[in-house]
Design a protein around this motif. Structure first.
Motif, PDB file in Angstrom:
ATOM      1  N   ALA A  79       0.835  -1.208   0.000  1.00 34.96           N
ATOM      2  CA  ALA A  79       0.000   0.000   0.000  1.00 34.96           C
ATOM      3  C   ALA A  79       0.874   1.263   0.000  1.00 34.96           C
ATOM      4  CB  ALA A  79      -0.922  -0.012   1.210  1.00 34.96           C
ATOM      5  N   GLY A  80       1.905   1.275   0.838  1.00 36.85           N
ATOM      6  CA  GLY A  80       2.782   2.453   0.919  1.00 36.85           C
ATOM      7  C   GLY A  80       3.532   2.688  -0.381  1.00 36.85           C
ATOM      8  N   GLU A  81       3.919   1.572  -1.002  1.00 33.36           N
ATOM      9  CA  GLU A  81       4.620   1.652  -2.282  1.00 33.36           C
ATOM     10  C   GLU A  81       3.706   2.331  -3.317  1.00 33.36           C
ATOM     11  OE1 GLU A  81       5.653  -2.354  -3.212  1.00 33.36           O
ATOM     12  OE2 GLU A  81       6.778  -1.807  -5.002  1.00 33.36           O
ATOM     13  N   ALA A  82       2.409   1.978  -3.278  1.00 34.35           N
ATOM     14  CA  ALA A  82       1.452   2.581  -4.212  1.00 34.35           C
ATOM     15  C   ALA A  82       1.354   4.089  -3.964  1.00 34.35           C
ATOM     16  CB  ALA A  82       0.082   1.915  -4.073  1.00 34.35           C
ATOM     17  N   PHE A  83       1.282   4.507  -2.701  1.00 37.89           N
ATOM     18  CA  PHE A  83       1.266   5.947  -2.399  1.00 37.89           C
ATOM     19  C   PHE A  83       2.542   6.603  -2.956  1.00 37.89           C
ATOM     20  CE2 PHE A  83      -2.183   7.480   0.286  1.00 37.89           C
ATOM     21  CZ  PHE A  83      -2.798   6.316   0.716  1.00 37.89           C
ATOM     22  N   ASP A  84       3.682   5.948  -2.736  1.00 36.49           N
ATOM     23  CA  ASP A  84       4.954   6.526  -3.185  1.00 36.49           C
ATOM     24  C   ASP A  84       5.013   6.617  -4.708  1.00 36.49           C
ATOM     25  OD1 ASP A  84       5.729   6.740  -0.550  1.00 36.49           O
ATOM     26  OD2 ASP A  84       6.835   4.851  -0.538  1.00 36.49           O
ATOM     27  N   LYS A  85       4.508   5.562  -5.390  1.00 33.82           N
ATOM     28  CA  LYS A  85       4.570   5.558  -6.858  1.00 33.82           C
ATOM     29  C   LYS A  85       3.609   6.581  -7.457  1.00 33.82           C
ATOM     30  CE  LYS A  85       6.435   0.938  -7.582  1.00 33.82           C
ATOM     31  NZ  LYS A  85       6.092  -0.476  -7.793  1.00 33.82           N
ATOM     32  N   VAL A  86       2.441   6.716  -6.853  1.00 35.20           N
ATOM     33  CA  VAL A  86       1.470   7.700  -7.363  1.00 35.20           C
ATOM     34  C   VAL A  86       2.049   9.114  -7.214  1.00 35.20           C
ATOM     35  CG1 VAL A  86      -0.784   8.758  -6.875  1.00 35.20           C
ATOM     36  CG2 VAL A  86      -0.603   6.287  -7.147  1.00 35.20           C
ATOM     37  N   ALA A  87       2.715   9.358  -6.093  1.00 36.92           N
ATOM     38  CA  ALA A  87       3.341  10.679  -5.908  1.00 36.92           C
ATOM     39  C   ALA A  87       4.414  10.901  -6.965  1.00 36.92           C
ATOM     40  CB  ALA A  87       3.947  10.788  -4.513  1.00 36.92           C
ATOM     41  N   LYS A  88       5.113   9.839  -7.322  1.00 35.62           N
ATOM     42  CA  LYS A  88       6.163   9.934  -8.343  1.00 35.62           C
ATOM     43  C   LYS A  88       5.540  10.237  -9.713  1.00 35.62           C
ATOM     44  CE  LYS A  88      10.603   7.799  -8.833  1.00 35.62           C
ATOM     45  NZ  LYS A  88      11.460   6.726  -8.392  1.00 35.62           N
ATOM     46  N   ILE A  89       4.445   9.509 -10.036  1.00 45.23           N
ATOM     47  CA  ILE A  89       3.755   9.736 -11.312  1.00 45.23           C
ATOM     48  C   ILE A  89       3.313  11.200 -11.403  1.00 45.23           C
ATOM     49  CG2 ILE A  89       1.650   9.172 -12.635  1.00 45.23           C
ATOM     50  CD1 ILE A  89       1.869   6.298 -11.440  1.00 45.23           C
ATOM     51  N   LEU A  90       2.872  11.746 -10.275  1.00 42.53           N
ATOM     52  CA  LEU A  90       2.401  13.141 -10.267  1.00 42.53           C
ATOM     53  C   LEU A  90       3.556  14.131 -10.063  1.00 42.53           C
ATOM     54  CD1 LEU A  90      -0.832  12.728  -8.095  1.00 42.53           C
ATOM     55  CD2 LEU A  90      -0.757  13.238 -10.533  1.00 42.53           C
ATOM     56  N   ASP A  91       4.776  13.576  -9.972  1.00 47.67           N
ATOM     57  CA  ASP A  91       5.972  14.405  -9.826  1.00 47.67           C
ATOM     58  C   ASP A  91       5.941  15.237  -8.535  1.00 47.67           C
ATOM     59  OD1 ASP A  91       8.425  15.042 -10.702  1.00 47.67           O
ATOM     60  OD2 ASP A  91       7.812  16.594 -12.120  1.00 47.67           O
ATOM     61  N   LEU A  92       5.567  14.580  -7.451  1.00 44.78           N
ATOM     62  CA  LEU A  92       5.375  15.316  -6.192  1.00 44.78           C
ATOM     63  C   LEU A  92       6.463  15.073  -5.156  1.00 44.78           C
ATOM     64  CD1 LEU A  92       1.538  14.732  -5.738  1.00 44.78           C
ATOM     65  CD2 LEU A  92       2.656  16.859  -6.353  1.00 44.78           C
ATOM     66  N   GLY A  93       7.371  14.144  -5.420  1.00 45.00           N
ATOM     67  CA  GLY A  93       8.451  13.899  -4.456  1.00 45.00           C
ATOM     68  C   GLY A  93       8.230  12.680  -3.590  1.00 45.00           C
ATOM     69  N   TYR A  94       9.175  12.483  -2.648  1.00 45.52           N
ATOM     70  CA  TYR A  94       9.213  11.283  -1.809  1.00 45.52           C
ATOM     71  C   TYR A  94       9.317  11.681  -0.347  1.00 45.52           C
ATOM     72  CZ  TYR A  94      10.991   7.129   0.445  1.00 45.52           C
ATOM     73  OH  TYR A  94      11.164   6.087   1.308  1.00 45.52           O
ATOM     74  N   PRO A  95       8.732  10.954   0.593  1.00 47.91           N
ATOM     75  CA  PRO A  95       7.816   9.830   0.419  1.00 47.91           C
ATOM     76  C   PRO A  95       6.408  10.302   0.075  1.00 47.91           C
ATOM     77  CG  PRO A  95       8.199  10.222   2.768  1.00 47.91           C
ATOM     78  CD  PRO A  95       9.013  11.242   2.016  1.00 47.91           C
ATOM     79  N   GLY A  96       5.707   9.483  -0.689  1.00 42.55           N
ATOM     80  CA  GLY A  96       4.435   9.910  -1.265  1.00 42.55           C
ATOM     81  C   GLY A  96       3.270  10.001  -0.288  1.00 42.55           C
ATOM     82  N   GLY A  97       3.259   9.115   0.723  1.00 40.62           N
ATOM     83  CA  GLY A  97       2.099   9.025   1.616  1.00 40.62           C
ATOM     84  C   GLY A  97       1.659  10.365   2.191  1.00 40.62           C
ATOM     85  N   PRO A  98       2.554  11.038   2.910  1.00 46.91           N
ATOM     86  CA  PRO A  98       2.140  12.309   3.527  1.00 46.91           C
ATOM     87  C   PRO A  98       1.745  13.359   2.479  1.00 46.91           C
ATOM     88  CG  PRO A  98       4.212  11.524   4.469  1.00 46.91           C
ATOM     89  CD  PRO A  98       3.902  10.629   3.317  1.00 46.91           C
ATOM     90  N   ILE A  99       2.426  13.377   1.317  1.00 44.69           N
ATOM     91  CA  ILE A  99       2.122  14.388   0.280  1.00 44.69           C
ATOM     92  C   ILE A  99       0.746  14.123  -0.313  1.00 44.69           C
ATOM     93  CG2 ILE A  99       2.939  15.467  -1.869  1.00 44.69           C
ATOM     94  CD1 ILE A  99       5.723  14.231  -1.286  1.00 44.69           C
ATOM     95  N   ILE A 100       0.493  12.846  -0.650  1.00 45.14           N
ATOM     96  CA  ILE A 100      -0.798  12.484  -1.251  1.00 45.14           C
ATOM     97  C   ILE A 100      -1.940  12.761  -0.272  1.00 45.14           C
ATOM     98  CG2 ILE A 100      -2.205  10.507  -2.060  1.00 45.14           C
ATOM     99  CD1 ILE A 100      -0.162  11.222  -4.136  1.00 45.14           C
ATOM    100  N   SER A 101      -1.743  12.396   0.999  1.00 43.38           N
ATOM    101  CA  SER A 101      -2.859  12.578   1.937  1.00 43.38           C
ATOM    102  C   SER A 101      -3.142  14.060   2.178  1.00 43.38           C
ATOM    103  CB  SER A 101      -2.640  11.812   3.244  1.00 43.38           C
ATOM    104  OG  SER A 101      -1.456  12.205   3.851  1.00 43.38           O
ATOM    105  N   LYS A 102      -2.102  14.886   2.137  1.00 39.68           N
ATOM    106  CA  LYS A 102      -2.318  16.333   2.311  1.00 39.68           C
ATOM    107  C   LYS A 102      -3.107  16.890   1.116  1.00 39.68           C
ATOM    108  CE  LYS A 102      -1.493  20.196   4.458  1.00 39.68           C
ATOM    109  NZ  LYS A 102      -2.850  20.476   4.666  1.00 39.68           N
ATOM    110  N   LEU A 103      -2.650  16.517  -0.094  1.00 39.61           N
ATOM    111  CA  LEU A 103      -3.329  16.995  -1.320  1.00 39.61           C
ATOM    112  C   LEU A 103      -4.780  16.524  -1.369  1.00 39.61           C
ATOM    113  CD1 LEU A 103      -1.083  16.456  -4.471  1.00 39.61           C
ATOM    114  CD2 LEU A 103      -2.081  18.600  -3.677  1.00 39.61           C
TER     115      LEU A 103
END
Ligand code: KG4
Ligand code: ZN
Length: 386
Positions: free
Chosen positions: A210-234
């Motif tokens: 699950a965490g890998e998916a958050f990280d990869k989605v953030a990468k696809i959106l060019d948002l940086g690492y780690p993806g979890g906190p960035i995705i959940s904020k957005l």
């Protein structure tokens, strides 16, 4: 380990956090409410790995080598104990990055030899579950867990509040059998526990964690690492219904998960918008990113919650536990709590600092684990749940 009162030094270095914790254990009557965190130092390498878009194993191991002894010394100082007071050393044996694990294991072996202390190898995934045994301590103890990110100390953990605003000792709710969902950067597993030491894997991801998916989605959106906190904020300001992303294996009769289809659906959505010429349709457009983040997070949460609740009912469990880095996710925490309440099962999820990688739960796992001669303890990157 048999003694009723012990001081355990936990050491964690499986990925990109160097952490050491001193935990006092007093389990004379029961194992509920008997763990007290005296110190918990977490030195994160996130700022170093960010520029590479993910953890670089070689860089991580070098950082662990540099930091592990100061972090351990910091944990002893913070707890106001010396090596004489330590009864046992608990060390993450695996799973994780092999070179990172080796730094922790070699350090623990050396300390066990030089200090003449028992050493307990610990499974990192089990430790994510044992974090629940620490849940009541934040407000119980005069020494609340302290974290160190870079050189900065993070504030005290606020008291835990449960139903009706009443403070309750959460770990008093721990009753067996337990179902635990561990959701982290490398793992998504459903574990059934009939007692404190028994773990049976009843489901797991068949592809991405699950965490890998958050990280990869953030990468696809060019948002940086780690993806979890960035995705959940957005996601907070996005529309979770904007995209109908797939809920992989939602209806499969087993308790396994799959997140790669979801990740690919996000990729297609992004590629689709890239083909649009109009300025309004751009990946960097904030609304697009917010909506993708919210829809992705909703899809991942729906599957995790649905399957976990289904397993909870089927296995007739008495307590539901969630742990691992993704358990820091607000939507997942809230949705799981609501659904567990509907079926009247107490739900325990540790405070966020104890969900992500840290050494305090390693010490708890050490208490429940088996002492091994230091000569026989080896790092194992693929260590399985047994
Ligand atoms: O347990 P953990 O600290 O390390 C591993 O054992 O893997 O988990 C790290 C994972 C990363 O993939 C990170 O993106 C994810 O946890 N994570 C989150 C959140 N905070 C961290 N995922 C979703 N929402 C969050 N708020
Ligand atoms: Zn972890």
């Amino acid at each position: 380990m048999r003694k009723s009162r012990q001081i355990i030094l936990g050491i964690e270095s499986s990925c990109d956090e160097t952490s050491a914790a001193v935990v006092s254990v007093n389990c004379q009557l029961s194992t509920v409410n008997c763990f007290e965190i005296l110190s918990n130092i977490v030195l994160s390498q996130i700022d170093i790995h960010k520029k590479y878009g993910g953890v670089v194993p070689e860089v991580a191991a070098r950082q662990h080598v540099k930091n592990i002894l100061p972090v351990i010394q910091g944990a002893l100082d913070e707890a106001k104990v010396s090596e004489k007071d330590i009864d046992a050393i608990a060390i993450t044996q695996g799973p994780g990055l092999i070179t990172s694990l080796m730094v922790g294991v070699e350090t623990a072996r050396t300390l066990a030899y030089v200090w003449d202390k028992p050493c307990v190898p610990v499974n990192h995934i089990k430790a994510h579950v044992y974090a629940a045994w620490l849940s009541s301590n934040a407000h119980n103890s005069p020494h609340s867990p302290l974290s160190l990110r870079g050189e900065e100390k993070i504030d005290r953990v606020p008291p835990l509040k449960v139903r009706g605003g009443q403070e309750e000792l959460l770990s008093e709710l721990i009753k067996f059998p337990i179902l635990a969902l561990v959701v982290s950067g490398g793992h998504t597993e459903l574990l059934f526990m009939k007692n404190e030491k028994s773990f049976k894997k009843i489901g797991q991801t068949l592809d991405d964690a699950a965490g890998e998916a958050f990280d990869k989605v953030a990468k696809i959106l060019d948002l940086g690492y780690p993806g979890g906190p960035i995705i959940s904020k957005l996601a907070e300001t996005g529309n979770p219904q904007a995209f109908a992303f797939p809920r992989g294996m939602m209806k499969s009769p087993d308790f396994n998960f799959s997140f790669s289809g979801l990740k690919t659906a996000v990729l297609y959505a992004v590629q689709g918008i890239q083909k649009q010429k109009h300025k309004k349709f751009q990946v960097s457009s904030f609304k697009f990113q917010e909506n993708v983040a919210a829809s992705f997070q909703q899809a991942a949460t729906d599957v995790l919650v649905y399957k976990t609740i289904k397993a909870a009912q089927q296995y007739k469990i008495k307590t539901l536990i969630m742990g691992g880095g993704v358990a820091a996710n607000k939507l997942l925490r809230e949705t799981m709590r609501t659904e567990a309440e509907k079926i009247h099962i107490p739900f325990i999820v540790p405070e966020i600092k104890l969900c992500t990688d840290n050494a305090a739960p390693i010490a708890v796992a050490g208490y429940f684990g088996k002492v091994m001669p230091w000569q026989k303890i080896e790092a194992d990157s693929g260590l399985e749940i047994k």
